[in-house]
Design a protein around this motif. Sequence first.
Motif, PDB file in Angstrom:
ATOM      1  N   LEU A   1       0.848  -1.181   0.000  1.00  0.00           N
ATOM      2  CA  LEU A   1       0.000   0.000   0.000  1.00  0.00           C
ATOM      3  C   LEU A   1       0.890   1.239   0.000  1.00  0.00           C
ATOM      4  CD1 LEU A   1      -2.567  -1.101   2.738  1.00  0.00           C
ATOM      5  CD2 LEU A   1      -3.029  -0.910   0.282  1.00  0.00           C
ATOM      6  N   PRO A   2       0.639   2.215  -0.859  1.00  0.00           N
ATOM      7  CA  PRO A   2       1.535   3.377  -0.924  1.00  0.00           C
ATOM      8  C   PRO A   2       1.806   4.032   0.428  1.00  0.00           C
ATOM      9  CG  PRO A   2       0.040   3.412  -2.785  1.00  0.00           C
ATOM     10  CD  PRO A   2      -0.416   2.281  -1.905  1.00  0.00           C
ATOM     11  N   TRP A   3       0.754   4.216   1.229  1.00  0.00           N
ATOM     12  CA  TRP A   3       0.982   4.866   2.522  1.00  0.00           C
ATOM     13  C   TRP A   3       1.727   3.964   3.494  1.00  0.00           C
ATOM     14  CZ3 TRP A   3       1.519   9.561   3.933  1.00  0.00           C
ATOM     15  CH2 TRP A   3       0.900  10.570   3.208  1.00  0.00           C
ATOM     16  N   SER A   4       1.638   2.666   3.300  1.00  0.00           N
ATOM     17  CA  SER A   4       2.455   1.763   4.106  1.00  0.00           C
ATOM     18  C   SER A   4       3.925   1.905   3.720  1.00  0.00           C
ATOM     19  CB  SER A   4       1.993   0.314   3.904  1.00  0.00           C
ATOM     20  OG  SER A   4       2.747  -0.565   4.700  1.00  0.00           O
ATOM     21  N   LEU A   5       4.195   2.042   2.424  1.00  0.00           N
ATOM     22  CA  LEU A   5       5.575   2.239   1.958  1.00  0.00           C
ATOM     23  C   LEU A   5       6.142   3.545   2.490  1.00  0.00           C
ATOM     24  CD1 LEU A   5       5.114   1.078  -1.751  1.00  0.00           C
ATOM     25  CD2 LEU A   5       6.422  -0.106   0.018  1.00  0.00           C
ATOM     26  N   PHE A   6       5.375   4.633   2.384  1.00  0.00           N
ATOM     27  CA  PHE A   6       5.866   5.923   2.863  1.00  0.00           C
ATOM     28  C   PHE A   6       6.129   5.893   4.370  1.00  0.00           C
ATOM     29  CE2 PHE A   6       3.314   7.780  -0.831  1.00  0.00           C
ATOM     30  CZ  PHE A   6       4.424   7.936  -1.628  1.00  0.00           C
TER      31      PHE A   6
ATOM     32  N   ALA B   1       1.173  -3.942  -9.581  1.00  0.00           N
ATOM     33  CA  ALA B   1       0.077  -3.124  -9.066  1.00  0.00           C
ATOM     34  C   ALA B   1       0.572  -2.196  -7.961  1.00  0.00           C
ATOM     35  CB  ALA B   1      -1.046  -4.018  -8.547  1.00  0.00           C
ATOM     36  N   GLY B   2       1.400  -2.742  -7.062  1.00  0.00           N
ATOM     37  CA  GLY B   2       1.946  -1.919  -5.984  1.00  0.00           C
ATOM     38  C   GLY B   2       2.834  -0.810  -6.512  1.00  0.00           C
ATOM     39  N   ALA B   3       3.682  -1.131  -7.506  1.00  0.00           N
ATOM     40  CA  ALA B   3       4.575  -0.118  -8.083  1.00  0.00           C
ATOM     41  C   ALA B   3       3.792   0.984  -8.778  1.00  0.00           C
ATOM     42  CB  ALA B   3       5.545  -0.781  -9.064  1.00  0.00           C
ATOM     43  N   LEU B   4       2.733   0.609  -9.500  1.00  0.00           N
ATOM     44  CA  LEU B   4       1.930   1.604 -10.204  1.00  0.00           C
ATOM     45  C   LEU B   4       1.180   2.502  -9.220  1.00  0.00           C
ATOM     46  CD1 LEU B   4       0.519  -0.569 -13.129  1.00  0.00           C
ATOM     47  CD2 LEU B   4       2.202   1.286 -13.294  1.00  0.00           C
ATOM     48  N   ARG B   5       0.623   1.910  -8.169  1.00  0.00           N
ATOM     49  CA  ARG B   5      -0.082   2.713  -7.164  1.00  0.00           C
ATOM     50  C   ARG B   5       0.883   3.652  -6.451  1.00  0.00           C
ATOM     51  NH1 ARG B   5      -3.801   4.492  -5.119  1.00  0.00           N
ATOM     52  NH2 ARG B   5      -4.178   3.426  -3.178  1.00  0.00           N
ATOM     53  N   PHE B   6       2.079   3.164  -6.159  1.00  0.00           N
ATOM     54  CA  PHE B   6       3.088   3.988  -5.494  1.00  0.00           C
ATOM     55  C   PHE B   6       3.504   5.150  -6.387  1.00  0.00           C
ATOM     56  CE2 PHE B   6       7.574   4.929  -4.526  1.00  0.00           C
ATOM     57  CZ  PHE B   6       7.468   5.258  -3.183  1.00  0.00           C
ATOM     58  N   ALA B   7       3.729   4.844  -7.661  1.00  0.00           N
ATOM     59  CA  ALA B   7       4.144   5.893  -8.602  1.00  0.00           C
ATOM     60  C   ALA B   7       3.031   6.912  -8.837  1.00  0.00           C
ATOM     61  CB  ALA B   7       4.559   5.261  -9.924  1.00  0.00           C
ATOM     62  N   ALA B   8       1.787   6.460  -8.769  1.00  0.00           N
ATOM     63  CA  ALA B   8       0.659   7.353  -9.035  1.00  0.00           C
ATOM     64  C   ALA B   8       0.267   8.188  -7.819  1.00  0.00           C
ATOM     65  CB  ALA B   8      -0.548   6.535  -9.490  1.00  0.00           C
ATOM     66  N   THR B   9       0.789   7.842  -6.654  1.00  0.00           N
ATOM     67  CA  THR B   9       0.465   8.572  -5.430  1.00  0.00           C
ATOM     68  C   THR B   9       1.482   9.684  -5.223  1.00  0.00           C
ATOM     69  OG1 THR B   9      -0.451   6.568  -4.444  1.00  0.00           O
ATOM     70  CG2 THR B   9       0.083   8.372  -2.951  1.00  0.00           C
ATOM     71  N   GLU B  10       1.005  10.874  -5.006  1.00  0.00           N
ATOM     72  CA  GLU B  10       1.911  12.003  -4.794  1.00  0.00           C
ATOM     73  C   GLU B  10       2.678  11.791  -3.489  1.00  0.00           C
ATOM     74  OE1 GLU B  10       1.815  16.875  -4.325  1.00  0.00           O
ATOM     75  OE2 GLU B  10      -0.023  15.756  -4.750  1.00  0.00           O
ATOM     76  N   ALA B  11       3.994  11.738  -3.598  1.00  0.00           N
ATOM     77  CA  ALA B  11       4.822  11.486  -2.428  1.00  0.00           C
ATOM     78  C   ALA B  11       4.807  12.688  -1.499  1.00  0.00           C
ATOM     79  CB  ALA B  11       6.255  11.172  -2.845  1.00  0.00           C
TER      80      ALA B  11
END
Length: 432
Positions: free
Chosen positions: A124-129, A358-368
Amino acid sequence: MPVADERRALALEVSGALVVRALLVLVVLGLGFRAVSDDDYARVVIAERWVASPALDPSGTSWLPLPFHVMGVAMAAFGRSLAVARVASVGFVLASQVALHVALLRTGLSRHARLFGLAAAALLPWSLFCSAATVPEAPTAGLVAAALLFSALPPGRADRATRLTAGALALAATLCRYEAWPAAVVVAISLAWLGRAERGADLRVLALAVGLGLAGALGWMVWNRWSHGSATHFLFRVARYKRMLAQGGPEIALSERLLAYPRLLVVHFPEALVAALLLVVRVPARLTAAARVVLVGLLGVGAFLVVGNVNDGAPTHHAERAWLGVVTAVVALGAGRATEGLVSRRAWGAVAVALGLAGALRFAATEAPGGGDADRSAQVARGLALRGAGPFAVAPCAYEHFALLAAYGRPEDVTVLPAEPKGSPCPRVVLP
């Protein structure tokens, strides 16, 4: 398989999952991410001050104490620095993943299914951040998810240790983040409901487990009553801060406040909605206890956040992060159960590739977060350059000086001057 071989295989499985999670953190840091907001650095500064002057409540504000103790203990052992604080935070994330891993195992998921569930939640993008930052959302998420799953074990799978573990995990989570509080209530209800259904249940152990689950929230309110004169001082403090930020801006309609968090869930965590649907339709005739508990947890946390938002008591910065704990539980269990039965290497290879993409695309599409005007790399570099210097003063514009103080490592030696006018080069360092 002999017991020793089973334990060895489980140890390899858990350690392998930890290595993958640590590598994900390194990838995120390698891409340049450092912090969600200035709060990340402020938290490190508070932990550094705790090392110099330990206190039960390190911040003295609305922030809950456990994350500061974790960072503070690490810095007391290995030195006060931003690097040690980050490593301690990542270590806390990994420890919470172990708890979630074991909880998924106890629910009866196969090895492939529980690994898939862990991977889906970790990507999940917010989990990665948050896993790469010095904020407590990611470890809290693991603790909340594990507590919910441990509390949902039916009588045939539960024992004294698992019940006490559920309560202890909920206790730790409620001392990290407020959105863990409604989840802890769900944990307590689940423990009491399922425990009483067991013939010959040890009611003393059950009561202790339930008490542990509720002790964090109740203890924090008692502390606030004793130290600040109000059991809900933390709520009024957050509300006052949010209203101060909103001064001069347009009034937010009640309907907008009510819909804000449901909208954040849909926009930032669509995976949770899919996983929740999978939990409902996987066994149409009857939901498992674990599925019921995590879905009730999702609804409970959602209601808590909506009510808090209406009363200006919800999180201020990147409010969507408050969903992460219960979303982790729903995604880990839902994704795991949905893939139960996939046994061929080819099928698992395809699933792993699809999940990674899917995880990479969601991460890339989420504004860091933490980029642009919020980038504090210059302040961190200045703080590192000053580490050999003696006491000095700093004049901030807003909150950017926390990055400098965190990198410097001895905030008690720094005098913070009145704020500079907007547009000035900040923070301005005044050496003796």
